[in-house]
Design a protein around this motif. Structure first.
Motif, mmCIF file in Angstrom:
data_model
loop_
_atom_site.group_PDB
_atom_site.id
_atom_site.type_symbol
_atom_site.label_atom_id
_atom_site.label_comp_id
_atom_site.label_asym_id
_atom_site.label_seq_id
_atom_site.Cartn_x
_atom_site.Cartn_y
_atom_site.Cartn_z
ATOM 1 N N MET A 226 0.820 -1.217 0.000
ATOM 2 C CA MET A 226 0.000 0.000 0.000
ATOM 3 C C MET A 226 0.855 1.269 0.000
ATOM 4 N N GLY A 227 2.019 1.194 0.691
ATOM 5 C CA GLY A 227 2.876 2.368 0.781
ATOM 6 C C GLY A 227 3.666 2.603 -0.481
ATOM 7 N N ALA A 228 4.145 1.492 -1.078
ATOM 8 C CA ALA A 228 4.975 1.618 -2.274
ATOM 9 C C ALA A 228 4.189 2.308 -3.388
ATOM 10 N N ASN A 229 2.883 1.964 -3.511
ATOM 11 C CA ASN A 229 2.068 2.564 -4.565
ATOM 12 C C ASN A 229 1.874 4.055 -4.343
ATOM 13 N N LEU A 230 1.688 4.421 -3.086
ATOM 14 C CA LEU A 230 1.414 5.815 -2.749
ATOM 15 C C LEU A 230 2.668 6.671 -2.851
ATOM 16 N N LEU A 231 3.811 6.050 -2.517
ATOM 17 C CA LEU A 231 5.048 6.811 -2.331
ATOM 18 C C LEU A 231 5.491 7.546 -3.593
ATOM 19 N N ILE A 232 5.221 6.929 -4.745
ATOM 20 C CA ILE A 232 5.666 7.553 -5.998
ATOM 21 C C ILE A 232 5.011 8.916 -6.157
ATOM 22 N N VAL A 233 3.692 8.963 -5.909
ATOM 23 C CA VAL A 233 2.990 10.243 -6.011
ATOM 24 C C VAL A 233 3.524 11.211 -4.960
ATOM 25 N N VAL A 234 3.784 10.690 -3.744
ATOM 26 C CA VAL A 234 4.245 11.559 -2.654
ATOM 27 C C VAL A 234 5.595 12.184 -3.011
ATOM 28 N N PHE A 235 6.460 11.419 -3.663
ATOM 29 C CA PHE A 235 7.740 11.995 -4.087
ATOM 30 C C PHE A 235 7.515 13.124 -5.078
ATOM 31 N N ALA A 236 6.564 12.916 -5.995
ATOM 32 C CA ALA A 236 6.250 13.986 -6.942
ATOM 33 C C ALA A 236 5.770 15.224 -6.195
ATOM 34 N N VAL A 237 4.946 15.020 -5.150
ATOM 35 C CA VAL A 237 4.439 16.140 -4.355
ATOM 36 C C VAL A 237 5.596 16.896 -3.704
ATOM 37 N N VAL A 238 6.559 16.161 -3.135
ATOM 38 C CA VAL A 238 7.700 16.802 -2.477
ATOM 39 C C VAL A 238 8.507 17.623 -3.484
ATOM 40 N N VAL A 239 8.680 17.074 -4.680
ATOM 41 C CA VAL A 239 9.446 17.791 -5.700
ATOM 42 C C VAL A 239 8.701 19.051 -6.131
ATOM 43 N N ILE A 240 7.368 18.943 -6.275
ATOM 44 C CA ILE A 240 6.583 20.112 -6.672
ATOM 45 C C ILE A 240 6.659 21.187 -5.599
ATOM 46 N N GLY A 241 6.524 20.773 -4.329
ATOM 47 C CA GLY A 241 6.515 21.730 -3.229
ATOM 48 C C GLY A 241 7.872 22.354 -3.001
ATOM 49 N N GLY A 242 8.933 21.657 -3.364
ATOM 50 C CA GLY A 242 10.294 22.140 -3.084
ATOM 51 C C GLY A 242 10.893 21.289 -1.993
ATOM 52 N N MET A 243 11.979 20.576 -2.306
ATOM 53 C CA MET A 243 12.600 19.663 -1.345
ATOM 54 C C MET A 243 12.865 20.371 -0.019
ATOM 55 N N GLY A 244 12.419 19.785 1.060
ATOM 56 C CA GLY A 244 12.763 20.338 2.370
ATOM 57 C C GLY A 244 11.871 21.473 2.840
ATOM 58 N N SER A 245 10.900 21.926 2.020
ATOM 59 C CA SER A 245 10.031 23.017 2.463
ATOM 60 C C SER A 245 8.819 22.455 3.208
ATOM 61 N N ILE A 246 8.604 22.927 4.455
ATOM 62 C CA ILE A 246 7.564 22.361 5.314
ATOM 63 C C ILE A 246 6.175 22.764 4.831
ATOM 64 N N MET A 247 5.948 24.099 4.695
ATOM 65 C CA MET A 247 4.638 24.551 4.252
ATOM 66 C C MET A 247 4.389 24.066 2.828
ATOM 67 N N GLY A 248 5.454 24.043 2.024
ATOM 68 C CA GLY A 248 5.335 23.576 0.643
ATOM 69 C C GLY A 248 4.773 22.168 0.584
#
Lengths: 295, 240
Positions: A226-248
């Motif tokens: 369940m996590g592996a499937n979700l994680l790919i999208v979550v990585f995309a979210v982190v990249v969109i928000g800006g690596m390391g940005s909390i509010m992002g």
């Protein structure tokens, strides 16, 4: 029935709610990834496995020990957080300062081992978790039906995200974390125990993932992947928000969930790719991400 | 505890210190002694090992051998974050102001290491500019203000041994003058100061003693009174 652009309003709101719930999970998970990346400079590929462990801890706790949902919501993050701290102390610390790639490979390997073992033990079909009594049912809002549990997921995720943001941006411990992200060496020269800070940070990130896992257990099927499937999208979210940005991480997580929901209504074929499309566009226009500070 | 307050108390004793960055051997057997209340400078050209000496004392370089005794404690074997707790305040050459923290957060960041540090009010009295800009992002300050902030930050902690690395570098003369006044005040408070300095005219009137460094070694120890008789050596080693 009321229509908007040829779509019944109830369908539109229904999809937006689903999107908001997915967004709440994206926000919780990408927040943990962002915090870990900020201080450890490690891309935590074990995050999906930690989310899955949270969900399994809830299921197994209920089935074997009779631990109820509310206790699991506290206990599972503590357990997975402690496991995360052991992993940081025993493994990640040894590759601190090496290329990003080592951390990525190590955590990816750990995730594969954990997920593989769980497939062996529990199969791939998945377990189910009963909806807690207090959160059954729902409200008729007139234009749509709002299931109580789904409202609870959104509220709980938002509260935890905002509390985490407050802790990092507005407290002394948070100022250590922000400063440690910039210059850990100098923090040591001020007498701050940076290795301990790193261990706690990784533990907290893992605990956030497990918290999301417990929240997910009653509405998603609890499976080893369940996590592996979700994680790919979550990585995309982190990249969109800006690596390391909390509010992002928080804002982008929610926004991407909503965008996915909207896409499901208007152009369902693209629903699974729209996040990656946004990622490509953001990377072209702002390579550091929407909320990222430097390249 | 009379020895603690006598002027002969050894605040810092470095013996046969060697330091390495990876394969490069930077310091070749440094010996130096700083007594309580003294202001001592490390003079030398760029690359002579002055900053590395301070960083080695803070356990911020790679490998070290020899001995570093701070306030009576051998520190070669202890973790970097425990060294400041012996009463050491470090002001790095690059100033190390945190961009993600505002001025006041930067000031409050280093934990107290002993009692007797300056209060926030006293610090703002000494550096009024910092008070006016206390909610600005740390790196939005001018170079001089950033330097004030980097100094002020370690005064709050109660550290009684200050290691200051190139604090006048690139600053306007009026700010350098202000820093000299601050150092005199700190010396009068009884703080012990080790100053790495390029600006000999700034350091000469303030210091009790000078250590002249070259190629990772101390080549000469010069008392304040001997300065005029050692002019030629200084010219040769510093190029001033």
């Amino acid at each position: 029935m009321t229509m908007l652009f040829g779509i019944p309003l109830s369908v539109l709101f229904g999809q937006l709610l689903l999107g908001l719930i997915n967004g709440a999970f994206y926000a919780l998970l990408s927040l943990g990834l962002a915090i870990i990346f900020g201080l450890l400079r490690i891309i935590n590929f074990a995050h999906g496995a930690q989310y899955m462990l949270g969900a399994f801890a809830a299921v197994l706790g209920l089935n074997y020990l009779g631990v109820n949902y509310w206790v699991a919501l506290v206990l599972a993050p503590l357990l997975v957080g402690a496991l995360g701290m052991l992993i940081e102390r025993g493994l990640l610390r040894r590759i601190a300062g090496e290329d990003h790639l080592y951390g990525l490979l190590l955590t990816f390997g750990l995730a594969l081992i954990v997920e593989g073992s769980f497939v062996k033990l529990f199969g791939v079909s998945g377990l189910s978790y009963p909806m807690p009594e207090q959160l059954k049912g729902g409200y008729n809002l007139g234009f749509m039906f709002l299931p109580t549990y789904r409202a609870w997921v959104v509220v709980a995720a938002l509260v935890v995200c905002l509390a985490t943001w407050f802790m990092i941006e507005r407290t002394r411990l948070g100022s250590y974390l922000r400063a440690g992200t910039e210059n850990p060496r100098l923090m040591q020269a001020f007498g701050i125990n940076v290795p301990l800070l790193i261990t706690l940070t990784y533990g907290y990130g893992a605990a956030l993932a497990a918290f999301a896992g417990v929240l997910a257990a009653p509405i998603y099927s609890v499976t080893p992947t369940m996590g592996a499937n979700l994680l790919i999208v979550v990585f995309a979210v982190v990249v969109i928000g800006g690596m390391g940005s909390i509010m992002g991480a928080i804002v982008t997580g929610l926004a991407m969930g909503l965008i996915e929901g909207l896409t499901k209504v208007f152009y369902p074929e693209a629903a699974n790719t729209v996040v990656f499309l946004v990622m490509v566009i953001v990377l072209l226009v702002r390579p550091a991400g929407l909320f990222g500070k430097e390249a | 505890m009379t020895s603690l307050h006598s002027p002969d108390y050894e605040q810092l004793r470095v013996s046969d210190l060697h330091a390495f960055y990876g394969e490069s051997h930077i310091l070749h057997g440094i010996d130096l002694l700083v007594r309580r209340g003294e202001l001592v400078t490390l003079l030398g050209r760029n690359g002579s090992g002055r900053s590395t000496t301070l960083r080695a004392i803070m356990n911020m370089v790679g490998r070290r051998t020899g001995s570093i005794v701070i306030n009576g404690n051998e520190t070669l074997g202890i973790a970097a974050h425990l060294i400041p707790r012996l009463g050491v305040g470090f002001c790095p050459e690059e100033r190390g102001i945190f961009a993600s923290l505002n001025v006041e957060e930067n000031l409050l960041l280093p934990p107290m290491v002993r009692s007797g540090g300056m209060s926030l009010d006293e610090i703002y009295e000494m550096f009024p500019n910092l008070y006016e800009r206390r909610f600005s992002q740390g790196t939005r300050l001018s170079g001089g203000e950033q330097q004030m902030l980097a100094m002020a930050r370690i005064l709050r902690t109660g550290a009684n041994l200050l290691l200051l690395d190139e604090i006048t570098e690139g600053l306007a003369p009026v700010i350098v003058q202000k820093l000299a006044e601050v150092l005199i005040k700190l010396k009068n408070k009884g703080l012990t100061i080790v100053l790495v300095e390029q600006n000999f005219r700034f350091a000469a009137p303030l210091a009790d003693r000078h250590y002249l460094m070259d190629h990772g070694q101390i080549v000469e120890e010069i008392g304040a009174a001997e300065l005029s008789s050692k002019q030629e050596l200084l010219h040769r080693c510093l190029g001033v």
